[in-house]
Write a protein that holds these residues in place. Structure first.
Motif, PDB file in Angstrom:
ATOM      1  N   SER A   1       0.809  -1.229   0.000  1.00 57.39           N
ATOM      2  CA  SER A   1       0.000   0.000   0.000  1.00 57.39           C
ATOM      3  C   SER A   1       0.840   1.276   0.000  1.00 57.39           C
ATOM      4  CB  SER A   1      -0.927   0.005   1.216  1.00 57.39           C
ATOM      5  OG  SER A   1      -0.186  -0.101   2.423  1.00 57.39           O
ATOM      6  N   VAL A   2       2.130   1.171   0.316  1.00 58.80           N
ATOM      7  CA  VAL A   2       2.956   2.379   0.386  1.00 58.80           C
ATOM      8  C   VAL A   2       4.113   2.363  -0.602  1.00 58.80           C
ATOM      9  CG1 VAL A   2       2.361   2.616   2.829  1.00 58.80           C
ATOM     10  CG2 VAL A   2       4.556   1.569   2.181  1.00 58.80           C
ATOM     11  N   LYS A   3       4.278   1.280  -1.336  1.00 56.24           N
ATOM     12  CA  LYS A   3       5.392   1.188  -2.291  1.00 56.24           C
ATOM     13  C   LYS A   3       5.316   2.318  -3.301  1.00 56.24           C
ATOM     14  CE  LYS A   3       6.403  -3.754  -2.141  1.00 56.24           C
ATOM     15  NZ  LYS A   3       6.287  -5.057  -2.847  1.00 56.24           N
ATOM     16  N   GLY A   4       6.458   2.953  -3.544  1.00 55.34           N
ATOM     17  CA  GLY A   4       6.511   4.059  -4.487  1.00 55.34           C
ATOM     18  C   GLY A   4       6.166   5.397  -3.874  1.00 55.34           C
ATOM     19  N   ARG A   5       5.625   5.387  -2.653  1.00 56.42           N
ATOM     20  CA  ARG A   5       5.259   6.650  -1.986  1.00 56.42           C
ATOM     21  C   ARG A   5       6.083   6.902  -0.723  1.00 56.42           C
ATOM     22  NH1 ARG A   5       0.360   7.264   0.188  1.00 56.42           N
ATOM     23  NH2 ARG A   5       0.061   5.042   0.634  1.00 56.42           N
ATOM     24  N   PHE A   6       6.401   5.841   0.001  1.00 52.67           N
ATOM     25  CA  PHE A   6       7.152   5.955   1.251  1.00 52.67           C
ATOM     26  C   PHE A   6       8.571   5.435   1.060  1.00 52.67           C
ATOM     27  CE2 PHE A   6       3.385   5.584   4.479  1.00 52.67           C
ATOM     28  CZ  PHE A   6       2.730   6.585   3.792  1.00 52.67           C
ATOM     29  N   THR A   7       9.498   6.049   1.775  1.00 53.03           N
ATOM     30  CA  THR A   7      10.891   5.600   1.746  1.00 53.03           C
ATOM     31  C   THR A   7      11.435   5.541   3.160  1.00 53.03           C
ATOM     32  OG1 THR A   7      11.241   6.630  -0.421  1.00 53.03           O
ATOM     33  CG2 THR A   7      13.192   6.023   0.844  1.00 53.03           C
ATOM     34  N   ILE A   8      11.973   4.393   3.528  1.00 54.37           N
ATOM     35  CA  ILE A   8      12.612   4.255   4.830  1.00 54.37           C
ATOM     36  C   ILE A   8      14.113   4.388   4.644  1.00 54.37           C
ATOM     37  CG2 ILE A   8      12.762   1.721   4.690  1.00 54.37           C
ATOM     38  CD1 ILE A   8      12.219   1.677   7.737  1.00 54.37           C
ATOM     39  N   SER A   9      14.746   5.078   5.579  1.00 56.15           N
ATOM     40  CA  SER A   9      16.194   5.239   5.520  1.00 56.15           C
ATOM     41  C   SER A   9      16.742   5.283   6.937  1.00 56.15           C
ATOM     42  CB  SER A   9      16.577   6.499   4.755  1.00 56.15           C
ATOM     43  OG  SER A   9      16.058   7.648   5.384  1.00 56.15           O
ATOM     44  N   LYS A  10      18.067   5.191   7.025  1.00 57.01           N
ATOM     45  CA  LYS A  10      18.679   5.088   8.351  1.00 57.01           C
ATOM     46  C   LYS A  10      20.000   5.831   8.372  1.00 57.01           C
ATOM     47  CE  LYS A  10      19.675   0.844   9.472  1.00 57.01           C
ATOM     48  NZ  LYS A  10      21.088   0.634   9.698  1.00 57.01           N
ATOM     49  N   ASP A  11      20.242   6.545   9.438  1.00 57.25           N
ATOM     50  CA  ASP A  11      21.518   7.198   9.670  1.00 57.25           C
ATOM     51  C   ASP A  11      22.175   6.461  10.835  1.00 57.25           C
ATOM     52  OD1 ASP A  11      23.625   8.835  10.524  1.00 57.25           O
ATOM     53  OD2 ASP A  11      22.616  10.653   9.872  1.00 57.25           O
ATOM     54  N   ASN A  12      23.138   5.622  10.511  1.00 56.59           N
ATOM     55  CA  ASN A  12      23.749   4.793  11.556  1.00 56.59           C
ATOM     56  C   ASN A  12      24.500   5.628  12.579  1.00 56.59           C
ATOM     57  OD1 ASN A  12      22.863   2.256  10.615  1.00 56.59           O
ATOM     58  ND2 ASN A  12      24.477   2.226   9.079  1.00 56.59           N
ATOM     59  N   ALA A  13      25.123   6.701  12.123  1.00 54.44           N
ATOM     60  CA  ALA A  13      25.899   7.538  13.040  1.00 54.44           C
ATOM     61  C   ALA A  13      24.997   8.183  14.095  1.00 54.44           C
ATOM     62  CB  ALA A  13      26.650   8.607  12.263  1.00 54.44           C
ATOM     63  N   LYS A  14      23.761   8.457  13.720  1.00 49.68           N
ATOM     64  CA  LYS A  14      22.819   9.103  14.637  1.00 49.68           C
ATOM     65  C   LYS A  14      21.852   8.109  15.270  1.00 49.68           C
ATOM     66  CE  LYS A  14      22.805  13.546  12.203  1.00 49.68           C
ATOM     67  NZ  LYS A  14      21.959  14.567  11.535  1.00 49.68           N
ATOM     68  N   ASN A  15      21.977   6.832  14.922  1.00 52.60           N
ATOM     69  CA  ASN A  15      21.029   5.817  15.420  1.00 52.60           C
ATOM     70  C   ASN A  15      19.592   6.257  15.194  1.00 52.60           C
ATOM     71  OD1 ASN A  15      22.913   3.880  16.425  1.00 52.60           O
ATOM     72  ND2 ASN A  15      23.301   5.248  18.152  1.00 52.60           N
ATOM     73  N   THR A  16      19.343   6.774  14.011  1.00 50.13           N
ATOM     74  CA  THR A  16      18.036   7.329  13.695  1.00 50.13           C
ATOM     75  C   THR A  16      17.512   6.711  12.401  1.00 50.13           C
ATOM     76  OG1 THR A  16      18.543   9.415  14.792  1.00 50.13           O
ATOM     77  CG2 THR A  16      16.746   9.427  13.193  1.00 50.13           C
ATOM     78  N   VAL A  17      16.239   6.377  12.401  1.00 52.20           N
ATOM     79  CA  VAL A  17      15.585   5.875  11.202  1.00 52.20           C
ATOM     80  C   VAL A  17      14.505   6.867  10.794  1.00 52.20           C
ATOM     81  CG1 VAL A  17      13.860   4.495  12.444  1.00 52.20           C
ATOM     82  CG2 VAL A  17      14.516   3.849  10.126  1.00 52.20           C
ATOM     83  N   TYR A  18      14.314   7.012   9.502  1.00 50.84           N
ATOM     84  CA  TYR A  18      13.369   7.980   8.961  1.00 50.84           C
ATOM     85  C   TYR A  18      12.332   7.271   8.089  1.00 50.84           C
ATOM     86  CZ  TYR A  18      17.282  11.029  10.144  1.00 50.84           C
ATOM     87  OH  TYR A  18      18.297  11.668  10.800  1.00 50.84           O
ATOM     88  N   LEU A  19      11.181   7.883   7.991  1.00 57.34           N
ATOM     89  CA  LEU A  19      10.165   7.440   7.051  1.00 57.34           C
ATOM     90  C   LEU A  19       9.677   8.669   6.289  1.00 57.34           C
ATOM     91  CD1 LEU A  19       8.561   4.959   6.033  1.00 57.34           C
ATOM     92  CD2 LEU A  19       6.713   5.671   7.576  1.00 57.34           C
ATOM     93  N   GLN A  20      10.109   8.779   5.042  1.00 56.34           N
ATOM     94  CA  GLN A  20       9.648   9.864   4.180  1.00 56.34           C
ATOM     95  C   GLN A  20       8.359   9.411   3.520  1.00 56.34           C
ATOM     96  OE1 GLN A  20      10.973  13.022   3.609  1.00 56.34           O
ATOM     97  NE2 GLN A  20       9.068  13.324   2.464  1.00 56.34           N
ATOM     98  N   MET A  21       7.304  10.166   3.746  1.00 55.11           N
ATOM     99  CA  MET A  21       5.991   9.810   3.228  1.00 55.11           C
ATOM    100  C   MET A  21       5.534  10.873   2.242  1.00 55.11           C
ATOM    101  SD  MET A  21       4.185   8.471   6.740  1.00 55.11           S
ATOM    102  CE  MET A  21       4.164  10.085   7.497  1.00 55.11           C
ATOM    103  N   ASN A  22       5.394  10.483   0.990  1.00 53.31           N
ATOM    104  CA  ASN A  22       4.957  11.388  -0.067  1.00 53.31           C
ATOM    105  C   ASN A  22       3.605  10.942  -0.607  1.00 53.31           C
ATOM    106  OD1 ASN A  22       7.449  12.773   0.124  1.00 53.31           O
ATOM    107  ND2 ASN A  22       8.382  11.400  -1.370  1.00 53.31           N
ATOM    108  N   SER A  23       2.960  11.837  -1.326  1.00 56.51           N
ATOM    109  CA  SER A  23       1.656  11.545  -1.936  1.00 56.51           C
ATOM    110  C   SER A  23       0.710  10.910  -0.921  1.00 56.51           C
ATOM    111  CB  SER A  23       1.843  10.610  -3.137  1.00 56.51           C
ATOM    112  OG  SER A  23       2.699  11.174  -4.098  1.00 56.51           O
ATOM    113  N   LEU A  24       0.619  11.534   0.227  1.00 61.05           N
ATOM    114  CA  LEU A  24      -0.180  10.962   1.316  1.00 61.05           C
ATOM    115  C   LEU A  24      -1.658  10.928   0.963  1.00 61.05           C
ATOM    116  CD1 LEU A  24       1.754  12.516   4.274  1.00 61.05           C
ATOM    117  CD2 LEU A  24       1.251  10.085   4.025  1.00 61.05           C
TER     118      LEU A  24
END
Length: 119
Positions: A62-85
């Motif tokens: 349901s989110v393929k092509g719209r959401f992107t998960i990424s990770k910054d290992n140095a900051k121990n942080t994970v992100y979820l970019q959500m487009n075309s909501l």
């Protein structure tokens, strides 16, 4: 133990974008997978996206092509970019982390952040 703190939720119009962040602290060396789930009242929690230590990712259809998960290992942080909501993306979004390698199994959870998409 691992602590997870989400941020970035809010109210957005359909077609808009939001970026969720999740900062991990504590025994982060044990984390191999991180992910995002979402839940709406009366429904089961749904796995939205996951990312492994080697950067392999998977997404719900349901989110393929719209959401992107990424990770910054140095900051121990994970992100979820959500487009075309879409309004159906409205839910409480939970960050998760796991010690294993299975992107469907998680041991730690954040408190959740509300995402509301208006039509």
């Amino acid at each position: 133990q691992v602590q997870l703190v989400e941020s970035g939720g809010g109210l957005v119009q359909a077609g808009g974008s939001l970026r969720l962040s999740c900062a991990a602290s504590g025994s982060t060396f044990s984390i191999n997978v991180m992910g995002w789930y979402r839940q709406t009242p009366g429904k089961q929690r749904e796995l939205v996206a996951g990312i492994r230590r080697d950067m392999y990712t998977n997404y719900a259809d349901s989110v393929k092509g719209r959401f992107t998960i990424s990770k910054d290992n140095a900051k121990n942080t994970v992100y979820l970019q959500m487009n075309s909501l879409k309004p159906e993306d409205t839910a409480v979004y939970y960050c998760s982390a796991g010690d294993g390698l299975d992107l469907r199994r998680y041991d730690y959870w954040g408190q959740g952040t509300q995402v509301t998409v208006s039509s």
